[in-house]
Design a protein around this motif. Sequence first.
Motif, short mmCIF file in Angstrom:
data_model
loop_
_atom_site.label_atom_id
_atom_site.label_comp_id
_atom_site.label_asym_id
_atom_site.label_seq_id
_atom_site.Cartn_x
_atom_site.Cartn_y
_atom_site.Cartn_z
N GLY A 73 0.79 -1.22 0.00
CA GLY A 73 0.00 0.00 0.00
C GLY A 73 0.82 1.27 0.00
O GLY A 73 0.28 2.36 -0.17
N TRP A 74 2.10 1.15 0.19
CA TRP A 74 2.98 2.33 0.18
C TRP A 74 4.32 1.93 -0.44
O TRP A 74 4.63 0.76 -0.60
N GLY A 75 5.11 2.94 -0.82
CA GLY A 75 6.42 2.66 -1.41
C GLY A 75 6.34 2.21 -2.85
O GLY A 75 5.27 2.19 -3.47
N ARG A 76 7.48 1.85 -3.40
CA ARG A 76 7.61 1.46 -4.80
C ARG A 76 7.46 -0.04 -4.97
O ARG A 76 7.79 -0.83 -4.08
N VAL A 83 19.95 -0.58 1.10
CA VAL A 83 20.43 0.67 1.70
C VAL A 83 19.90 0.80 3.13
O VAL A 83 20.64 1.19 4.04
N ALA A 84 18.63 0.48 3.34
CA ALA A 84 18.07 0.55 4.69
C ALA A 84 18.83 -0.37 5.64
O ALA A 84 19.07 -0.02 6.80
N PHE A 97 11.47 2.25 10.65
CA PHE A 97 10.89 3.03 9.54
C PHE A 97 11.71 2.73 8.30
O PHE A 97 12.67 3.41 7.98
N THR A 98 11.34 1.65 7.61
CA THR A 98 12.16 1.14 6.51
C THR A 98 11.69 1.70 5.18
O THR A 98 10.52 1.54 4.81
N LEU A 99 12.61 2.34 4.47
CA LEU A 99 12.35 2.80 3.12
C LEU A 99 13.14 1.95 2.14
O LEU A 99 14.31 1.65 2.38
N CYS A 107 13.90 10.27 -2.31
CA CYS A 107 14.24 11.16 -1.19
C CYS A 107 15.58 11.87 -1.43
O CYS A 107 15.72 13.06 -1.10
N VAL A 108 16.55 11.16 -1.99
CA VAL A 108 17.84 11.79 -2.30
C VAL A 108 17.65 12.89 -3.33
O VAL A 108 18.17 14.00 -3.19
N ALA A 109 16.88 12.59 -4.38
CA ALA A 109 16.65 13.59 -5.43
C ALA A 109 15.94 14.82 -4.86
O ALA A 109 16.32 15.97 -5.13
N ARG A 110 14.91 14.60 -4.06
CA ARG A 110 14.16 15.72 -3.48
C ARG A 110 15.06 16.55 -2.56
O ARG A 110 15.05 17.79 -2.61
N THR A 111 15.84 15.87 -1.72
CA THR A 111 16.70 16.59 -0.80
C THR A 111 17.74 17.41 -1.55
O THR A 111 18.04 18.55 -1.16
#
Length: 325
Positions: A73-76, A83-84, A97-99, A107-111
Amino acid sequence: MEPLRVVVLAGGVGGARFVRGLRAHLRSLDGPSADVTVVANTGDDVWLAGLRVTPDLDSLLYTLAGVNDETRGWGRAEETERVAGELAAFGVGWPWFTLGDLDLGTCVARTSMLRDGLPLSAAVQRLAARWPIGVRLLPATDDEVETHVLTDEGELHFEEWWVRTRAALPARAFVQPGVEAARPAPGVVEAIRDADVVLLAPSNPVVSIGTILTIPGIREALAATPAPVVGLSPVIGGSVVRGMADACLTAIGVATDAGAIAQHYGPRSAGGVLDGWLVDEVDAAALPALAAAGIRAGAVPLWMTDDMATAAMAAAALRLAREPR
């Protein structure tokens, strides 16, 4: 003929699925294409491991792009979590809180964009340009206004309360530090002002829609718009459709009940935000009280079992919006 201008206030997974169904319905209509603007909750946003994470914006983006994980229901979709695992080995971030790796790439691109000086709304537009999502996606605000939860064990970020404690720790209140100085993101007020209809998605009324409404200027825009404002209940038969919204409602003294949530939002005629409200068929007994309170209401199936069912919900909301006020 001008396109129908629709604005949707939405939270995460439930809001994303509703917008996808709305998009499917509008694409099925004859005539000009609709202009849809989605205003997303940003209260769940958090700095984590040096990255700006925006859960609700990303759920909307991935779902509309067709790259989301439908099972979780969330994530890709087709995620890995190498990486997590490395971050956890170094003791960085929240181990609960695992991404996934693809999600972290976003998140890297947005940051990086934020560090380069772009506001969040501009970063969202750049990220959304990767896929033909078919709507304009806006954060409720460019300012960092996170939702915190006051508990007997102290003040927690909403994500910690939601994910780590699973909302089992009783919430005493929800607060948004710094909200008084926040402003709606560019385009939000204008979209609401110029809309033909505004929809409140069946998202958490306290920490999704409610948080959007705390941003100064947004509630005022809803009060002033000539467009009808119609919401859909996230509660069916006294139970939440998804998540733990019942714990949020209990904290603010609102029953987990479709009619009670509409009364919490309130009719626009009395300073609230609603003109209309849809409940599920099992909650049809709430309709007379809502009508007496000044809220036009209808009862239709509200289970978002697939895009066809969700499109039918969206169509019913638009029909209710067209009824004379």
